[in-house]
Design a protein around this motif. Structure first.
Motif, PDB file in Angstrom:
ATOM      1  N   GLU A 202      71.896  -9.265 -20.215  1.00  0.00           N
ATOM      2  CA  GLU A 202      70.932  -8.441 -20.962  1.00  0.00           C
ATOM      3  C   GLU A 202      71.537  -7.869 -22.235  1.00  0.00           C
ATOM      4  O   GLU A 202      70.863  -7.699 -23.238  1.00  0.00           O
ATOM      5  CB  GLU A 202      70.461  -7.276 -20.062  1.00  0.00           C
ATOM      6  N   ASN A 203      72.822  -7.497 -22.205  1.00  0.00           N
ATOM      7  CA  ASN A 203      73.461  -6.868 -23.367  1.00  0.00           C
ATOM      8  C   ASN A 203      74.682  -7.689 -23.771  1.00  0.00           C
ATOM      9  O   ASN A 203      75.805  -7.331 -23.451  1.00  0.00           O
ATOM     10  CB  ASN A 203      73.915  -5.450 -23.010  1.00  0.00           C
ATOM     11  N   PRO A 204      74.457  -8.812 -24.461  1.00  0.00           N
ATOM     12  CA  PRO A 204      75.599  -9.686 -24.749  1.00  0.00           C
ATOM     13  C   PRO A 204      76.612  -9.016 -25.710  1.00  0.00           C
ATOM     14  O   PRO A 204      77.790  -9.311 -25.654  1.00  0.00           O
ATOM     15  CB  PRO A 204      74.981 -10.911 -25.395  1.00  0.00           C
ATOM     16  N   TYR A 205      76.123  -8.097 -26.599  1.00  0.00           N
ATOM     17  CA  TYR A 205      77.050  -7.488 -27.568  1.00  0.00           C
ATOM     18  C   TYR A 205      77.159  -6.021 -27.249  1.00  0.00           C
ATOM     19  O   TYR A 205      76.275  -5.246 -27.577  1.00  0.00           O
ATOM     20  CB  TYR A 205      76.513  -7.674 -28.994  1.00  0.00           C
ATOM     21  N   PRO A 206      78.268  -5.646 -26.616  1.00  0.00           N
ATOM     22  CA  PRO A 206      78.345  -4.271 -26.140  1.00  0.00           C
ATOM     23  C   PRO A 206      78.359  -3.261 -27.305  1.00  0.00           C
ATOM     24  O   PRO A 206      77.657  -2.261 -27.246  1.00  0.00           O
ATOM     25  CB  PRO A 206      79.649  -4.228 -25.368  1.00  0.00           C
ATOM     26  N   ALA A 207      79.098  -3.536 -28.401  1.00  0.00           N
ATOM     27  CA  ALA A 207      79.197  -2.520 -29.460  1.00  0.00           C
ATOM     28  C   ALA A 207      78.010  -2.693 -30.387  1.00  0.00           C
ATOM     29  O   ALA A 207      78.048  -3.410 -31.367  1.00  0.00           O
ATOM     30  CB  ALA A 207      80.486  -2.699 -30.231  1.00  0.00           C
ATOM     31  N   VAL A 208      76.911  -2.023 -30.062  1.00  0.00           N
ATOM     32  CA  VAL A 208      75.694  -2.184 -30.849  1.00  0.00           C
ATOM     33  C   VAL A 208      75.723  -1.194 -32.004  1.00  0.00           C
ATOM     34  O   VAL A 208      76.030  -0.021 -31.812  1.00  0.00           O
ATOM     35  CB  VAL A 208      74.476  -1.917 -29.958  1.00  0.00           C
ATOM     36  N   THR A 209      75.393  -1.650 -33.232  1.00  0.00           N
ATOM     37  CA  THR A 209      75.284  -0.710 -34.352  1.00  0.00           C
ATOM     38  C   THR A 209      74.122   0.213 -34.065  1.00  0.00           C
ATOM     39  O   THR A 209      73.119  -0.199 -33.487  1.00  0.00           O
ATOM     40  CB  THR A 209      74.991  -1.484 -35.655  1.00  0.00           C
ATOM     41  N   MET A 210      74.244   1.458 -34.480  1.00  0.00           N
ATOM     42  CA  MET A 210      73.211   2.431 -34.151  1.00  0.00           C
ATOM     43  C   MET A 210      71.910   2.063 -34.846  1.00  0.00           C
ATOM     44  O   MET A 210      71.893   1.630 -35.974  1.00  0.00           O
ATOM     45  CB  MET A 210      73.649   3.823 -34.615  1.00  0.00           C
TER      46      MET A 210
END
Length: 1882
Positions: free
Chosen positions: A468-476
């Motif tokens: 579900e969340n492939p990119y953990p560090a999501v830009t705000m």
């Protein structure tokens, strides 16, 4: 790529009718206005924006946001994100077109204005993607721009939103901006097959808890309706999404509406399953939904209605899932009890917890569906794979056939979708595929280890989270939000109207750009789907079961090899074990494999016996298969049943399939489909394997043999290659596959016709009863004899057209096969032409098969049947006819252990195989035991139909190799139980017919229908209407009456008038006809004159009277001197009693006899009035008088209760004054007083001091001493040494002390009888002495029912006294008897038989009822014996009263203990006085409901108890009592039919017995029958009968002294009940004949007598019977006319008397008393020590002295001294001398003749010789057993000279010849005769 949003819609409030607050939604604007081609605009959005309805509010609410889900017609989901805010409504005041601004300014200033109203308005985004957060932000942004008036064009933002495209999957990250300085990041999931749940699952568990969610989960999977309630729309959507996420990998395919609008609430009553969310304000409307599971998210509850049963997960999965969920949701639980809990434990974040929960459910599905790919059948590969799932095999291999949950899931739509989606062998795979293929072993290994399980869950959760969340560090995200509280601003402008043009232009540009861009093709990663380990490998854990069955499999293999090696005996021995082993799955598989080995080239020809064995094994194998065939047994046998066959005749072969058709599995269409698909898959696999082998032969060899690829692997390989093939190649493959399927379809059409067409097509039982393949009702049996065709003839032979019948079968089969073919061919893509061809072919196939079957059927008919024993025909009585021919049944063992081998360890006689016959009289089972060790015995069990008390259907398994069969359990009140299982050849309808017939015979409409009447008639007579039957008897009766009237008129003083016989109706009516009334008054006047009572009898009634006089009662009254009719003219007036004819027409009391004994002084009309006070008009009458004390015994019904009496008399009864009631009661008293006056001592003692006249009478009679009974438990009283006896009378020692009130005595007797022993009775249950020591004894005691006598006050002036006692009523007797039957003949074996029997015996309370009856009877006997009269007045006077009165007479009067007397007693007290035999025996349909009440049986049981205690007092034997017990309910005789003499006369039964008998054979009266039998054989006679004059018996009545009657427990299986004497007699002869033929075998004289099988008294008769029998046989041999046994017996007794007299001992009172012990308790135990003679024959000769003359020792008279008593046991040989005398004997070789004294000893069977007569030393013995012949001899040398030469004779033994010579010829002849008779005796 896909559009983020398809449509943007603005929805506003549309005020409906004015005045109502409710309106509706209205689409104000939508963009784009044209529908997208790929995605039309969904209808009805306005409903979903305000699900609770569009309403105006009085205040502004903050904006809300939720996502509704709509499903379109292609089941695509559309997500509608609704953002709602409120706007002020325009005022309703009429104004002249003001501008908006003006209007708003004016509003606050005008005070009359109504409160401001606000209407909702919604911004809606419609999308096919579920990105709720993005939608929330975007719509929020639009609202912010509008509310805060940002300088951004709304049109631009909306245009950008609608043109934004994002990738669907692949884990891309995309940043979007809507052109308002915002920025959002969208992540797409890596794999779109996994659902996205964010935190919804975790929230659902928080709201509802583990158990509730599991319930919902199971309910959703098993297709129940689920409804969520919450007051938050967003939560409803989340909960629904969560539930779907849990169901992965299955997809929910029914109605799914997370938010249901108010207008659509009726959707909830749809019949299909659904998951729906509804706002909780509508909770009340969901109350009446009966089948919906309701989950209340806010309250945290799940409500399952009563009618809904949710199948839960199978254990242990359920428990494991629960534990795993609790580890995830509540990690503190594990450490809650630790003393030092770790500080770091904390649950994961909500998002992570969500994934962990889903991981638990993923694991669960992997375990549930493990190995599913091994049960997929691939039927077509090209052009499209067609895949089917073999559900039965999957369930069977998993061992979960019984499991509800899995079965329902596999049948569900979701699973069908799963198979279609995931069945394909070549596709991209996801997490679930990997889990189920690779991790199952790991899950199995980690079972039970919580740490490892948790680790696995966390790993899976990681993967799900990553998806579900492939990119953990999501830009705000950066999205403007409106200022706080902006929604409350007063002067908020309404949402502006947008410019469509601008938006449309932006959209158009974007689409143009997209069209020019190259399409982004994402390459799908397809691969072969891994199958994972096969189920078998996974299920291997129960190893011990396999080890256990290895031995069984060995047995199966051996047995089969024996069959094929033709070692039939060996096979027979193993066969039962094989059949038992077939219960196990392994053995059945083994059987199919072994049989396979014996089939060469699809054919195996067997001989008949082999064929039979194989068929039986196959049938046994199939019988435990369900219709699903989950273990594939039927599938494995299918090719075999067409392979095994036998030659019936040249050119005609019978195949095995014709004998195994009777199994449900063949009529199950799912089974055929699975089989078909399985075969198709194999052929298609072969198709591609062959192709490969041609191309790659060299490769194959290198790869080696392990290359057995599954069909799925081949298919995936083919699918990979498919796109690369040329078009022609593709077409060719498609065609090959299609023709493969087609050829299989033809093959299966043939196979199905084999198994569905029965051998005898004219009688198709299987299919007709199964009603188009309806599985339940298929006849559940199969045929084991070698003629498979000998199916029981069916009963429906109405249609005489065989052709019609068979074509009917053919049509059925054709329809069945057509249905099958249609289904499989359409599924597997067979072309239409081919399908049409099949439809044409099928009827031909069936027709051809029918023709071959006809020939087979014809031939198989000719085979001799084997296996089944012949049905034995029962012997019937004369006149007894078979109603139904024998139905083949098994007689099963019931709870009685003996017959089944039981505790004695005899041979198991049951179960037995035979037939059940229904005759007009009995139900008979006759057959032979199934156990081969006792196979030659015959087992018979029968009972009269009339005695049937209960019939219930049961299911039993008759034999190990059989089906569970239907059976019946029939219970009879003659203590028999038939527990039968119908054989498979008996159709269930014939079993029904049997039950119907049985019922009709058991409860005939009228008593005329009973066997006693119908016997010997042709059925026609029985059918005549009743009226005709009555008339003849009526006519003859009236003729006789007139005839007699003429005869008697001359002798009569009175009545000159001509008599007309009253009509039948008048006579039968309760009231007297008028003329009878005056006749009574006439008789009164005459009575006062000097005329005698006879004058009252009308001449017309003379004939009836004559008949009445012949009745038993009258003979008995005359015997007791209670008044005679004949001598009445001369009789003195002072006779106290007279015979009254007042009831001769049965008008006063229906149930009394015609003649009654009443006190002399009472007039007939008084009697009529008195009778009304008593129940059933049964007024007190005398039935017996004590000849010594002249006390009388009276009987009557109970008194009426006061209320009832009132009804019978006048209405004014309760009023004061001399009403009729008083006068009646006065007359009643007068009547009783008259009885008292009749007693002689009453007059002597002037009525009060009753003792004086009494004691003397007693003392005089006390010399005789007490008479003993057989002591069972209590110790005998000691006899005083001088032989002095205590005085007999109870009153002997009474002193005249002050008299106690009569009331005290009455209380005391009453309470003692009621069981409360105030003063303690003696140990033998007779009343204690003390209780009778009262000075005053009433002259008359009335024994009445406590409940009825409540109102009776004791009156000191009366001479009678009332003894209230408590008795049990008929209901209790019935209940007790039922329990007694269950105790003595239990239906099934109990766990602990010894205890159970005694316990149930005690619970039945039967013995305590017998105790009660005996106790009352003994009390009455005491009273009568001491001179008081007794009136027994209990219940209606026909049940307990009859029992007591009869017992009292039996105990008091020795006459009734003779055969003749007992008959008289029964006729008088039971028959004449109206015991209701028919009613109590429930003999007709009318009595069916009331049930059987054994009042008479209870009486006979009491007699039996007395008989046991006084064996010498009864002339009849115990057998006589049993005989009566059996036949009083058997309806074989008419004696015990109907309820009273009146009814018997009405039917013309009473007087037909004289000279009217048509056939000598059919005896209508049981008494005639007994007389006849008694003349023939001594079966009813008691050899111990030696009565003592005037003996009154006082039996012990304590329960400890009572014995259970063996009539209740004994049984004779060799011949059935022995009470039908003719039947029982017929048998022993056959047995002897059989023995004689068998002389070659060594003969043994030993007899084995089996309990419960042999009739002991017949096989091993007692000594006397045997002697009488031998005598009879001798007489027959000698050609004499045999003497009657009775005469012989009497002679023997007489001769013994004279012998004893010659001995000179003083004449004894009884023969046994020759020892001089004249007063001694004569109990059986005393005989041995006290009888004067040592010969034991004494005992069996029953009370007569010794059998041979006593030693003439010259002791005269007196008592022998003890020395002689002993000396008789010193065996002086002279003791037993049958014949003695002097003979000359020639010595051995060369020795001279010498005179010797010879003694012939019959007992020892030897000839002894002595030197002289006085000598005691025996010189030699010749054993008679060795004597071969005795011949006249010739004088030899040295013989006495003077003797005639005819006096010589020789005795030849095996060793030598003896020469004898007697004094003269006569003596010689006598010796020869005597020795000859001895020899013949041997």
């Amino acid at each position: 790529m896909a559009r983020l949003a398809d449509y943007f819609v603005l929805v506003g409030f549309d005020p409906g009718k004015r005045g109502s607050g409710d309106g509706q939604g209205q689409i104000l604007q939508r963009f784009p206005e044209k529908d997208w081609e790929d995605n039309p605009f969904p209808q009805g959005i306005e409903l979903f924006c305000q699900p609770s309805g569009w309403q105006l509010f009085t205040e502004r609410n903050p904006p809300t946001f939720f996502v509704a889900v709509l499903t379109d017609i292609n089941s695509e989901r559309h997500y509608c994100a609704c953002f709602t805010f409120w706007e002020a409504v325009e005022s309703a005041q009429p104004q002249s077109h003001p501008r908006n601004g003006e209007e708003e300014e004016e509003e606050p200033s005008s005070p009359v204005q109504p409160a401001q109203l606000f209407a909702p308005k919604s911004l809606v985004l419609v999308s096919r993607l579920d990105h709720a957060e993005v939608f929330r932000n975007s719509l929020g942004l639009i609202y912010t721009i509008y509310v805060d008036g940002l300088s951004v064009s709304l049109e631009n933002v909306i245009g950008n939103l609608l043109t934004c495209t994002i990738p669907i999957t692949g884990g891309a990250q995309r940043t979007i901006s809507l052109g308002a300085g915002d920025r959002q990041v969208i992540q797409t999931p890596i794999n779109d097959s996994l659902p996205v749940s964010s935190c919804s699952v975790a929230l659902l568990f928080r709201q509802l808890g583990i158990t509730n969610v599991l319930y919902l989960f199971c309910a959703a999977l098993t297709e129940h309706k689920i409804l969520f309630l919450s007051s938050s729309y967003q939560r409803l959507t989340d909960a629904c999404r969560a539930l779907l996420a849990l169901m992965f990998p299955l997809k929910y395919s029914f109605t799914y509406v997370p938010i249901l609008p108010a207008q659509l609430l009726e959707v909830l009553s749809t019949p299909t399953p659904f998951i729906i969310g509804v706002h909780s304000i509508f909770q009340s409307e969901t109350q009446e939904l009966l089948d919906v599971v309701i989950a209340d998210l806010d309250g945290g509850t799940v409500t399952v209605p009563e009618c809904v049963h949710i199948s839960l997960l199978p254990e242990p999965l359920l428990q494991q899932t629960r534990e795993a969920l609790s580890m995830v949701l509540d990690p503190e639980l594990e450490v809650a009890d630790l003393a030092f809990p770790p500080s770091t434990i904390s649950a994961s974040s909500l998002k992570m917890q969500d994934k962990e929960i889903r991981a638990v459910f993923l694991r669960l599905f992997a375990q549930l569906l493990q190995g599913y790919r091994w049960c997929l059948h691939i039927i077509r590969i090209h052009p499209e794979p067609v895949i089917r799932f073999h559900k039965a095999a999957f369930l069977g291999q998993r061992g979960l056939t019984e499991d509800d949950f899995l079965t329902k899931v596999l049948e569900g739509m979701a699973f069908a979708g799963f198979v279609t989606e995931r069945g394909a062998p070549y596709r991209s795979i996801d997490l679930f595929d990997e889990l189920v293929a690779y991790e199952v072993k790991r899950m199995r290994a980690e079972e039970g280890n919580k740490q490892k399980i948790l680790r696995h869950i966390k790993e899976l959760a990681e993967k799900l989270y990553k998806n579900e969340n492939p990119y953990p560090a999501v830009t705000m995200h950066k999205v403007q939000k409106p200022t706080e509280g902006c929604h409350l601003r007063l002067h908020q402008k309404p949402f502006p109207r947008l410019d469509e043009g601008t938006v449309q232009w932006i959209i158009d540009q974007a689409t143009a750009k997209l069209q020019t861009a190259p399409p982004a093709v994402k390459a799908e990663k397809k691969c072969m789907v891994p199958s994972g380990p096969p189920i078998a490998a996974i299920m291997e854990r129960n190893g011990n079961a396999l080890a256990n069955s290895a031995r069984r499999l060995e047995v199966v293999r051996n047995c089969i090899s024996y069959v094929f090696e033709n070692k039939m005996l060996e096979a027979k021995k193993l066969f039962p074990a094989v059949l038992r082993a077939m219960k196990g799955r392994a053995a059945r598989h083994c059987l199919t494999q072994e049989l396979n080995l014996h089939v060469q080239q699809n054919r195996a020809v067997l001989d008949h016996q082999q064929f039979d064995f194989i068929i039986r094994m196959m049938n046994c194998c199939l019988q435990d298969c369900t219709a699903m065939d989950e273990h594939g047994i039927a599938a494995a046998l299918l090719p075999l049943v067409t392979a095994f066959c036998r030659k019936l005749s040249p050119g005609i072969t019978q195949f095995a399939y014709s004998c195994v058709q009777e199994h449900v599995v063949w009529t199950n269409i799912q089974f055929w489909e699975a089989m078909f698909y399985c075969d198709v898959q194999n052929h298609i696999r072969a198709l591609y394997l062959d192709n490969n082998e041609e191309n790659h032969t060299d490769e194959e060899s290198t790869e080696g043999p392990q290359e057995a690829r599954s069909a799925l692997e081949i298919a995936s390989e083919q699918l990979r290659l498919w796109p690369t093939m040329s078009r022609e190649k593709q077409q060719e493959l498609i065609q090959k596959e299609e023709s493969t399927v087609f050829s299989q379809a033809i093959h299966y059409a043939n196979r199905m016709s084999y198994l569905l067409l029965p051998l005898d097509t004219s009688k198709n039982r299987l299919l007709r009863s199964s009603g188009l393949g309806d599985v339940e009702s298929v006849s559940n049996s199969f045929v084991t004899n070698s003629i498979a065709g000998s199916v029981a003839e069916s009963y429906d032979t109405e249609s005489g057209f065989e052709d019609a019948e068979s074509s009917d079968v053919a049509n059925y089969v054709v329809r069945f096969i057509n249905r099958f073919v249609d289904k499989v061919c359409t599924e597997s893509g067979v072309t239409n032409e081919h399908l049409k061809g099949l439809h044409v072919m099928i009827p031909d196939i069936v027709q051809m098969h029918i023709e071959t079957l006809d020939a087979v059927h014809r031939e198989s008919k000719r085979l001799p049947p084997i296996q089944k024993p012949k049905l034995l025909r029962p012997n019937l009585l004369v006149g007894e006819e078979c109603v139904m021919e024998g139905l083949r049944v098994y007689l099963m063992p019931d709870g009685r252990e003996e017959a089944a081998g039981g505790n004695i360890g005899g041979p198991p006689l049951l179960p037995a195989e035979g037939a059940i016959f229904l005759t007009t009289y009995r139900i008979i089972f006759k057959g032979t035991p199934t156990d081969p060790l006792v196979g030659e015995q015959v087992v018979i069990r029968s009972f009269p139909i009339a005695s049937l008390t209960k019939e219930k259907k049961i299911n039993i398994q008759a034999q190990v190799d059989q089906f569970i069969q239907e059976g019946l359990q029939l219970r009879s009140c003659t203590f028999q139980l038939l527990k039968i299982a119908f054989d498979e050849e008996v159709a269930s309808d014939s079993a029904e017919v049997f039950r119907k017939h049985l019922h009709k015979l058991r409860y005939p409409q009228h008593v005329r229908g009973t066997f006693a009447f119908t016997v010997g008639q042709s059925p026609k007579q029985a059918m005549q209407p009743k009226a005709k039957e009555k008339n003849p008897s009526l006519r003859t009766l009236s003729k006789n009456l007139v005839k007699n009237a003429k005869k008697t008129i001359g002798r009569q003083y009175v009545t000159r008038k001509k008599y007309t016989p009253p009509t039948w109706e008048q006579r039968s009516s309760q009231h007297f006809p008028e003329d009878n009334e005056d006749e009574i008054s006439v008789s009164e006047e005459m009575d006062r004159s000097t005329l005698t009572p006879t004058t009252t009898i009308k001449p017309s009634d003379k004939m009836t009277i004559n008949h009445l006089v012949e009745r038993a009662c009258c003979r008995d009254y005359q015997r007791m001197g209670l008044g005679t009719l004949s001598s009445s003219l001369t009789r003195s007036k002072n006779e106290p009693f007279r015979i009254s004819t007042v009831n001769r027409m049965y008008a006063i009391c229906r149930s009394y006899p015609g003649l009654l004994i009443v006190p002399q002084s009472i007039q007939d009309n008084t009697i009529q009035r008195i009778s009304r006070c008593y129940r059933q008009n049964r007024f007190p009458v005398v039935c017996w008088r004590n000849s010594r004390t002249k006390a009388v015994l009276l009987r009557s019904g109970g008194l009426h209760g006061k209320g009832v009496v009132g009804l019978f008399k006048s209405q004014n009864a309760p009023t004061a004054g001399p009403s009729q009631t008083d006068s009646t009661s006065l007359e009643q008293e007068k009547y009783l007083q008259a009885v008292i006056n009749s007693m002689p001592h009453y007059a002597d003692a002037s009525g009060r001091n009753t003792l004086s006249g009494f004691t003397s009478a007693h003392m005089s009679s006390s010399g005789l001493g007490h008479r003993a009974r057989v002591i069972t438990l209590s110790t005998p009283k000691c006899v005083s040494p001088k032989g002095r006896e205590t005085p007999r009378g109870k009153w002997g020692s009474i002193r005249a002390s002050g008299r106690m009130s009569s009331y005290a005595l009455n209380m005391e007797i009453g309470s003692r009888l009621a069981g409360k022993d105030l003063l303690g009775a003696q140990h033998n249950g007779t009343p204690s002495e003390a209780s009778f020591l009262r000075q005053h004894r009433a002259s008359l005691y009335i024994i009445g029912d406590k409940s009825q006598l409540k109102g009776v006050k004791p009156d000191p002036l009366q001479h009678w006294e009332v003894v209230p006692i408590e008795v049990f009523d008929v209901r209790q007797v019935k209940a007790s008897f039922k329990k007694l039957m269950k105790a003595c003949v239990p239906g099934c074996p109990s766990t602990d038989p010894s205890v159970a029997y005694l316990r149930s015996l005690e619970e039945s309370e039967w013995l305590s009822q017998i105790h009660k009856i005996l106790q009352i009877s003994v009390l009455v006997v005491e009273l009568l014996d001491t001179g008081s009269s007794v009136l027994v007045s209990l219940e209606d006077g026909w049940d307990i009263t009859t029992q007591v009165v009869s017992l009292v007479q039996l105990l008091s009067d020795p006459y009734y203990r003779t055969l003749e007397g007992f008959r008289l007693l029964v006729e008088k007290e039971w028959l004449s006085f109206g015991h209701r035999f028919s009613h109590r025996g429930a003999q007709t349909l009318a009595g069916q409901s009331s049930g059987f009440a054994p009042i008479f049986l209870q009486f006979l049981d009491c007699v039996h108890q007395i008989h046991l205690q006084f064996p010498m007092e009864f002339e009849f034997s115990q057998y006589y009592l049993k005989f009566l017990s059996y036949h009083y309910i058997s309806n074989r005789f008419r004696t015990f039919l109907l309820d009273s003499d009146y009814e018997r006369i009405e039917l013309g039964l009473l007087y037909e017995e004289k000279g009217e008998r048509k056939s000598q054979q059919v005896y209508k009266s049981i008494w005639d029958y007994i007389d006849r039998l008694n003349k023939k054989a001594p079966i009813f006679f008691n050899y111990m009968y030696a009565p003592e004059d005037g003996e009154v018996l006082r039996p012990y009545s304590n329960i400890s002294n009572l014995k259970v009657w063996d009539y209740y427990t004994e049984e004779t299986l060799s011949e059935g009940p022995s009470y039908d004497w003719e039947l029982a007699q017929g048998q022993p002869e056959h047995v002897e004949e059989a023995d004689r033929q068998d002389t070659s075998a060594p003969q043994t004289k030993r007899k084995i007598i089996w309990p419960c099988y042999d009739n002991r008294s017949r096989v091993e008769p007692d000594a006397i019977s045997k002697l009488l029998e031998e005598l009879h046989n001798l007489e027959m041999e000698l050609g004499q006319v045999p003497e009657r046994w009775k005469d012989t017996w009497d002679k023997v007794k007489a001769s013994q008397r004279t012998e004893v007299r010659q001995e000179g001992s003083r004449t004894p009172s009884s023969l046994l008393m020759s020892s001089g012990l004249s007063h001694h308790r004569r109990s059986l135990g005393v005989y041995l020590q006290e009888s004067g003679v040592g010969s034991t024959l004494n005992l069996s000769l029953d009370s007569d002295t010794s059998s041979t003359s006593t030693p003439s020792s010259g002791k005269q008279g007196g008592r022998k001294s003890t020395s002689t008593l002993y000396s008789q046991f010193q065996m002086s040989e002279s003791e037993n001398r049958s014949y003695e005398g002097s003979l000359y004997k020639k010595g051995a070789f060369m020795k001279p003749w010498k005179p010797r004294w010879f003694v012939l000893d019959k007992t020892k069977h030897q000839l002894r010789y002595y030197d002289s007569r006085m000598d005691t030393e025996c010189k030699g013995v010749i054993d008679l057993a060795e004597v071969e012949s005795i011949t006249p001899g010739t004088p030899t040398m040295g013989a006495p000279k003077t003797v005639d030469e005819k006096a010589f004779f020789d005795l030849k033994t095996t060793k030598r010849v003896y020469n004898f010579c007697a004094q003269d010829v006569q003596l010689a002849q006598q010796w020869i005769d005597r020795i000859q008779s001895c020899l013949s005796d041997a």
